[in-house]
Design an enzyme around this catalytic site. Structure first.
Site, PDB file in Angstrom:
ATOM      1  N   TYR A 158      85.360  54.986  50.150  1.00 22.98           N
ATOM      2  CA  TYR A 158      84.392  55.192  49.287  1.00 22.98           C
ATOM      3  C   TYR A 158      83.492  54.225  48.890  1.00 22.98           C
ATOM      4  O   TYR A 158      84.133  52.953  48.851  1.00 22.98           O
ATOM      5  CB  TYR A 158      84.960  56.167  48.111  1.00 22.98           C
ATOM      6  CG  TYR A 158      85.740  55.246  46.912  1.00 22.98           C
ATOM      7  CD1 TYR A 158      85.008  55.075  45.883  1.00 22.98           C
ATOM      8  CD2 TYR A 158      86.730  54.770  47.190  1.00 22.98           C
ATOM      9  CE1 TYR A 158      85.371  54.179  44.779  1.00 22.98           C
ATOM     10  CE2 TYR A 158      87.419  53.938  46.190  1.00 22.98           C
ATOM     11  CZ  TYR A 158      86.916  53.778  44.779  1.00 22.98           C
ATOM     12  OH  TYR A 158      87.193  52.921  43.864  1.00 22.98           O
ATOM     13  N   LYS A 182      88.091  49.613  50.749  1.00 21.80           N
ATOM     14  CA  LYS A 182      87.861  50.397  49.660  1.00 21.80           C
ATOM     15  C   LYS A 182      88.297  52.153  50.066  1.00 21.80           C
ATOM     16  O   LYS A 182      87.236  52.697  50.349  1.00 21.80           O
ATOM     17  CB  LYS A 182      86.621  50.243  49.150  1.00 21.80           C
ATOM     18  CG  LYS A 182      86.178  50.741  47.552  1.00 21.80           C
ATOM     19  CD  LYS A 182      84.742  50.463  47.307  1.00 21.80           C
ATOM     20  CE  LYS A 182      84.409  51.125  45.946  1.00 21.80           C
ATOM     21  NZ  LYS A 182      85.205  50.471  44.928  1.00 21.80           N
ATOM     22  N   ARG A 222      79.638  46.760  53.036  1.00 21.70           N
ATOM     23  CA  ARG A 222      81.129  46.900  52.665  1.00 21.70           C
ATOM     24  C   ARG A 222      81.658  48.372  53.145  1.00 21.70           C
ATOM     25  O   ARG A 222      82.813  48.253  53.617  1.00 21.70           O
ATOM     26  CB  ARG A 222      81.608  46.966  51.017  1.00 21.70           C
ATOM     27  CG  ARG A 222      82.805  46.681  50.866  1.00 21.70           C
ATOM     28  CD  ARG A 222      83.301  46.185  49.340  1.00 21.70           C
ATOM     29  NE  ARG A 222      82.775  47.373  48.540  1.00 21.70           N
ATOM     30  CZ  ARG A 222      82.643  47.369  47.103  1.00 21.70           C
ATOM     31  NH1 ARG A 222      83.357  46.296  46.580  1.00 21.70           N
ATOM     32  NH2 ARG A 222      82.188  48.087  46.454  1.00 21.70           N
TER      33      ARG A 222
END
Length: 285
Positions: A33, A148, A52
Protein backbone atom coordinates in the site's frame (compact mmCIF):
# COMPACT_ATOMS: atom_id res chain seq x y z
CA UNK A 1 -22.27 11.82 1.96
CA UNK A 2 -20.80 8.56 0.72
CA UNK A 3 -17.30 8.62 -0.72
CA UNK A 4 -16.52 7.54 -4.25
CA UNK A 5 -13.79 4.90 -4.26
CA UNK A 6 -11.82 3.14 -6.96
CA UNK A 7 -11.89 -0.65 -7.34
CA UNK A 8 -10.22 -2.29 -10.35
CA UNK A 9 -11.01 0.36 -12.91
CA UNK A 10 -14.42 1.41 -11.55
CA UNK A 11 -15.42 4.47 -9.49
CA UNK A 12 -18.23 3.39 -7.16
CA UNK A 13 -19.89 4.55 -3.92
CA UNK A 14 -18.05 3.05 -0.96
CA UNK A 15 -21.12 0.99 0.02
CA UNK A 16 -21.00 -0.78 -3.34
CA UNK A 17 -17.26 -1.51 -3.36
CA UNK A 18 -16.47 -5.24 -3.29
CA UNK A 19 -13.34 -7.40 -3.24
CA UNK A 20 -13.32 -11.20 -3.51
CA UNK A 21 -13.22 -13.16 -0.25
CA UNK A 22 -10.42 -15.15 -1.91
CA UNK A 23 -8.27 -12.07 -2.44
CA UNK A 24 -4.76 -12.83 -1.18
CA UNK A 25 -4.54 -9.51 0.63
CA UNK A 26 -7.44 -10.69 2.83
CA UNK A 27 -6.21 -14.27 3.20
CA UNK A 28 -2.43 -13.83 3.33
CA UNK A 29 -1.69 -10.10 3.80
CA UNK A 30 -0.24 -10.48 0.31
CA UNK A 31 -0.35 -6.87 -0.81
CA UNK A 32 1.31 -3.48 -0.60
CA UNK A 33 0.00 0.00 0.00
CA UNK A 34 0.87 3.69 -0.22
CA UNK A 35 -0.63 6.86 1.15
CA UNK A 36 -0.26 10.20 -0.59
CA UNK A 37 -1.03 13.47 1.18
CA UNK A 38 -3.39 16.00 -0.38
CA UNK A 39 -2.82 19.70 0.28
CA UNK A 40 -4.91 22.41 -1.37
CA UNK A 41 -6.40 19.68 -3.57
CA UNK A 42 -2.96 18.69 -4.90
CA UNK A 43 -0.72 15.64 -4.49
CA UNK A 44 2.35 15.84 -2.25
CA UNK A 45 5.46 13.74 -3.04
CA UNK A 46 3.58 11.60 -5.57
CA UNK A 47 6.71 10.69 -7.53
CA UNK A 48 8.46 9.40 -4.40
CA UNK A 49 5.44 7.32 -3.39
CA UNK A 50 5.17 5.86 -6.89
CA UNK A 51 8.84 4.85 -6.88
CA UNK A 52 8.44 3.17 -3.50
CA UNK A 53 5.30 1.39 -4.70
CA UNK A 54 7.27 -0.01 -7.63
CA UNK A 55 10.03 -1.18 -5.30
CA UNK A 56 7.54 -2.85 -2.94
CA UNK A 57 5.90 -4.69 -5.83
CA UNK A 58 9.28 -5.82 -7.16
CA UNK A 59 10.41 -7.10 -3.76
CA UNK A 60 7.27 -9.26 -3.51
CA UNK A 61 7.56 -10.38 -7.15
CA UNK A 62 4.24 -8.73 -7.96
CA UNK A 63 3.54 -7.17 -11.37
CA UNK A 64 4.74 -3.60 -11.79
CA UNK A 65 2.17 -0.99 -10.79
CA UNK A 66 -0.09 0.63 -13.35
CA UNK A 67 1.69 3.36 -15.36
CA UNK A 68 2.40 6.51 -13.37
CA UNK A 69 0.30 8.77 -15.59
CA UNK A 70 -2.69 6.43 -15.24
CA UNK A 71 -2.32 6.15 -11.47
CA UNK A 72 -1.98 9.90 -10.96
CA UNK A 73 -5.18 10.38 -12.96
CA UNK A 74 -7.00 7.97 -10.63
CA UNK A 75 -5.78 10.04 -7.67
CA UNK A 76 -6.96 13.27 -9.28
CA UNK A 77 -10.34 11.78 -10.11
CA UNK A 78 -10.79 10.79 -6.45
CA UNK A 79 -9.80 14.29 -5.34
CA UNK A 80 -12.36 15.84 -7.69
CA UNK A 81 -15.19 13.35 -7.11
CA UNK A 82 -14.86 13.63 -3.33
CA UNK A 83 -14.16 17.36 -3.11
CA UNK A 84 -10.97 16.63 -1.18
CA UNK A 85 -8.81 19.63 -0.31
CA UNK A 86 -6.77 18.25 2.59
CA UNK A 87 -6.19 14.68 3.70
CA UNK A 88 -4.87 11.50 2.11
CA UNK A 89 -5.50 9.02 -0.64
CA UNK A 90 -4.81 5.41 0.34
CA UNK A 91 -3.83 2.88 -2.29
CA UNK A 92 -3.78 -0.88 -1.77
CA UNK A 93 -2.55 -3.29 -4.41
CA UNK A 94 -3.13 -6.97 -3.71
CA UNK A 95 -1.60 -9.84 -5.64
CA UNK A 96 -5.21 -10.71 -6.44
CA UNK A 97 -7.47 -13.74 -6.25
CA UNK A 98 -6.99 -17.27 -7.62
CA UNK A 99 -10.58 -18.18 -6.78
CA UNK A 100 -9.50 -20.42 -3.90
CA UNK A 101 -7.14 -20.42 -0.91
CA UNK A 102 -3.59 -21.68 -1.32
CA UNK A 103 -0.15 -20.57 -0.14
CA UNK A 104 1.08 -20.50 -3.71
CA UNK A 105 -0.38 -18.48 -6.57
CA UNK A 106 -0.87 -18.81 -10.31
CA UNK A 107 1.49 -17.12 -12.76
CA UNK A 108 -1.32 -15.22 -14.46
CA UNK A 109 -3.01 -13.91 -11.33
CA UNK A 110 -4.41 -10.41 -11.82
CA UNK A 111 -3.70 -7.77 -9.12
CA UNK A 112 -6.53 -6.07 -7.24
CA UNK A 113 -6.39 -2.26 -7.03
CA UNK A 114 -8.28 -0.26 -4.41
CA UNK A 115 -7.96 3.49 -3.74
CA UNK A 116 -9.99 5.73 -1.45
CA UNK A 117 -9.81 9.24 -0.02
CA UNK A 118 -9.78 10.26 3.62
CA UNK A 119 -10.24 13.84 4.77
CA UNK A 120 -7.97 14.94 7.62
CA UNK A 121 -6.73 18.22 9.10
CA UNK A 122 -2.96 18.07 8.57
CA UNK A 123 -1.76 21.67 8.59
CA UNK A 124 -3.71 22.56 11.74
CA UNK A 125 -3.11 19.21 13.41
CA UNK A 126 -3.97 19.28 17.13
CA UNK A 127 -1.30 16.63 17.77
CA UNK A 128 1.39 18.71 16.09
CA UNK A 129 0.46 21.67 18.29
CA UNK A 130 0.52 19.81 21.63
CA UNK A 131 3.13 17.18 20.82
CA UNK A 132 2.85 13.41 20.97
CA UNK A 133 3.47 11.15 23.95
CA UNK A 134 4.97 7.78 23.10
CA UNK A 135 5.70 4.53 24.89
CA UNK A 136 8.29 1.98 23.81
CA UNK A 137 7.62 -1.64 22.87
CA UNK A 138 9.61 -4.57 21.49
CA UNK A 139 9.80 -4.61 17.70
CA UNK A 140 8.33 -8.01 16.83
CA UNK A 141 7.54 -7.33 13.16
CA UNK A 142 8.91 -9.40 10.29
CA UNK A 143 12.38 -8.59 8.99
CA UNK A 144 11.43 -6.80 5.74
CA UNK A 145 10.04 -3.59 7.14
CA UNK A 146 11.39 -1.72 4.13
CA UNK A 147 8.56 -3.19 2.04
CA UNK A 148 5.32 -1.27 2.61
CA UNK A 149 3.05 -4.27 2.98
CA UNK A 150 -0.45 -4.50 4.42
CA UNK A 151 0.90 -6.60 7.33
CA UNK A 152 -0.06 -4.04 9.96
CA UNK A 153 -1.36 -6.20 12.80
CA UNK A 154 1.55 -5.67 15.19
CA UNK A 155 1.74 -1.89 14.64
CA UNK A 156 -2.03 -1.75 15.20
CA UNK A 157 -1.73 -3.71 18.46
CA UNK A 158 1.06 -1.42 19.68
CA UNK A 159 -0.92 1.68 18.72
CA UNK A 160 -3.74 0.40 20.92
CA UNK A 161 -1.26 -0.42 23.72
CA UNK A 162 -0.13 3.20 23.56
CA UNK A 163 -3.68 4.50 23.75
CA UNK A 164 -4.40 2.23 26.73
CA UNK A 165 -1.35 3.75 28.46
CA UNK A 166 -2.58 7.30 27.82
CA UNK A 167 -0.09 7.90 25.02
CA UNK A 168 -0.43 8.64 21.32
CA UNK A 169 1.93 6.13 19.75
CA UNK A 170 4.66 3.56 20.37
CA UNK A 171 8.29 3.61 19.33
CA UNK A 172 9.50 0.10 18.54
CA UNK A 173 12.79 -1.11 19.99
CA UNK A 174 15.11 -3.89 18.81
CA UNK A 175 18.39 -4.87 20.51
CA UNK A 176 18.15 -1.75 22.66
CA UNK A 177 17.77 0.66 19.74
CA UNK A 178 14.72 2.49 18.41
CA UNK A 179 13.73 1.33 14.93
CA UNK A 180 10.69 3.53 14.19
CA UNK A 181 7.16 4.35 15.28
CA UNK A 182 4.13 2.23 14.49
CA UNK A 183 3.46 4.26 11.33
CA UNK A 184 6.27 6.82 11.17
CA UNK A 185 10.01 7.40 11.27
CA UNK A 186 11.60 8.49 14.57
CA UNK A 187 14.01 11.41 15.05
CA UNK A 188 15.81 13.10 17.93
CA UNK A 189 17.61 16.43 18.20
CA UNK A 190 20.90 16.39 20.08
CA UNK A 191 21.77 19.17 22.51
CA UNK A 192 24.03 20.73 19.84
CA UNK A 193 21.15 20.84 17.33
CA UNK A 194 22.21 17.82 15.25
CA UNK A 195 19.38 15.64 13.97
CA UNK A 196 19.60 11.87 14.40
CA UNK A 197 17.42 9.33 12.60
CA UNK A 198 17.99 5.65 11.98
CA UNK A 199 19.92 4.69 8.85
CA UNK A 200 18.09 3.05 5.95
CA UNK A 201 18.05 -0.76 5.89
CA UNK A 202 15.56 -3.62 5.84
CA UNK A 203 14.77 -2.74 9.48
CA UNK A 204 12.74 0.40 8.79
CA UNK A 205 10.44 1.82 6.15
CA UNK A 206 12.23 4.16 3.76
CA UNK A 207 9.90 7.07 4.48
CA UNK A 208 9.21 9.55 1.69
CA UNK A 209 8.62 12.30 4.25
CA UNK A 210 11.78 11.23 6.09
CA UNK A 211 13.80 11.71 2.90
CA UNK A 212 12.24 15.10 2.15
CA UNK A 213 12.75 16.40 5.71
CA UNK A 214 16.36 15.25 5.62
CA UNK A 215 16.91 17.23 2.42
CA UNK A 216 15.20 20.29 3.89
CA UNK A 217 17.41 20.08 6.99
CA UNK A 218 20.62 19.75 4.98
CA UNK A 219 19.53 22.64 2.80
CA UNK A 220 19.09 24.75 5.93
CA UNK A 221 22.63 23.80 7.10
CA UNK A 222 21.33 21.54 9.88
CA UNK A 223 23.58 18.55 10.55
CA UNK A 224 22.01 15.08 10.19
CA UNK A 225 23.36 11.80 11.55
CA UNK A 226 21.84 8.60 10.15
CA UNK A 227 22.39 5.97 12.84
CA UNK A 228 20.59 4.00 15.51
CA UNK A 229 19.89 5.59 18.89
CA UNK A 230 18.78 4.17 22.22
CA UNK A 231 15.70 4.99 24.23
CA UNK A 232 17.95 6.58 26.88
CA UNK A 233 19.58 8.84 24.29
CA UNK A 234 16.15 9.87 23.05
CA UNK A 235 14.96 10.65 26.59
CA UNK A 236 18.00 12.88 27.09
CA UNK A 237 17.64 14.69 23.76
CA UNK A 238 16.80 18.35 23.34
CA UNK A 239 13.81 17.41 21.16
CA UNK A 240 12.24 14.44 19.42
CA UNK A 241 9.79 14.17 16.54
CA UNK A 242 8.25 11.84 13.99
CA UNK A 243 7.78 12.14 10.25
CA UNK A 244 5.16 10.56 8.01
CA UNK A 245 2.95 11.40 5.06
CA UNK A 246 -0.10 11.76 7.29
CA UNK A 247 1.53 13.82 10.05
CA UNK A 248 4.43 15.65 8.34
CA UNK A 249 6.74 16.68 11.20
CA UNK A 250 5.12 16.13 14.61
CA UNK A 251 6.92 16.81 17.91
CA UNK A 252 7.31 14.08 20.52
CA UNK A 253 7.23 15.55 24.03
CA UNK A 254 7.33 12.42 26.20
CA UNK A 255 8.84 8.93 25.98
CA UNK A 256 7.83 6.33 28.57
CA UNK A 257 6.73 9.09 30.93
CA UNK A 258 9.99 11.06 30.62
CA UNK A 259 9.60 14.61 29.32
CA UNK A 260 11.75 15.44 26.30
CA UNK A 261 13.51 18.79 26.61
CA UNK A 262 11.06 21.23 28.14
CA UNK A 263 8.18 18.78 27.74
CA UNK A 264 6.64 20.99 25.05
CA UNK A 265 7.06 21.15 21.25
CA UNK A 266 10.48 22.59 20.48
CA UNK A 267 11.79 25.11 17.92
CA UNK A 268 13.61 22.61 15.69
CA UNK A 269 10.50 20.51 15.02
CA UNK A 270 8.51 23.68 14.40
CA UNK A 271 11.11 24.98 11.94
CA UNK A 272 11.32 21.71 10.03
CA UNK A 273 7.54 21.46 9.89
CA UNK A 274 7.33 24.95 8.40
CA UNK A 275 10.05 24.18 5.86
CA UNK A 276 8.40 20.93 4.84
CA UNK A 277 4.92 22.45 4.46
CA UNK A 278 6.27 25.35 2.36
CA UNK A 279 8.28 23.02 0.11
CA UNK A 280 5.37 20.58 -0.23
CA UNK A 281 2.92 23.29 -1.23
CA UNK A 282 5.36 24.66 -3.78
CA UNK A 283 6.00 21.25 -5.37
CA UNK A 284 2.50 19.68 -5.09
CA UNK A 285 0.86 18.76 -8.37
Amino acid sequence: MSRIVYVDGEYVPEEEAKVSIFDRSFLMSDGVYEVTTILDGKLVEFDAHYRRLGRSCAELKMPAPMPEAELIEVHRQLIERNGLTEGMIYLQCSRGSDGDRDFGWSEGIKPTWVLFSQAKAIIESPLAKRGAKVITAPDLRWGRRDIKTVQLLYPSLMKMEAKAAGADDAWLVEDGYVTEGTSNNAWIVKQDGTLVTRHLSNEILHGCTRAAVREQALGAQIAVEERAFTVEEAQGAAEAFITSASSFVTPVVEIDGVAIGTGAPGPMAARLRELYIAASRAAAK
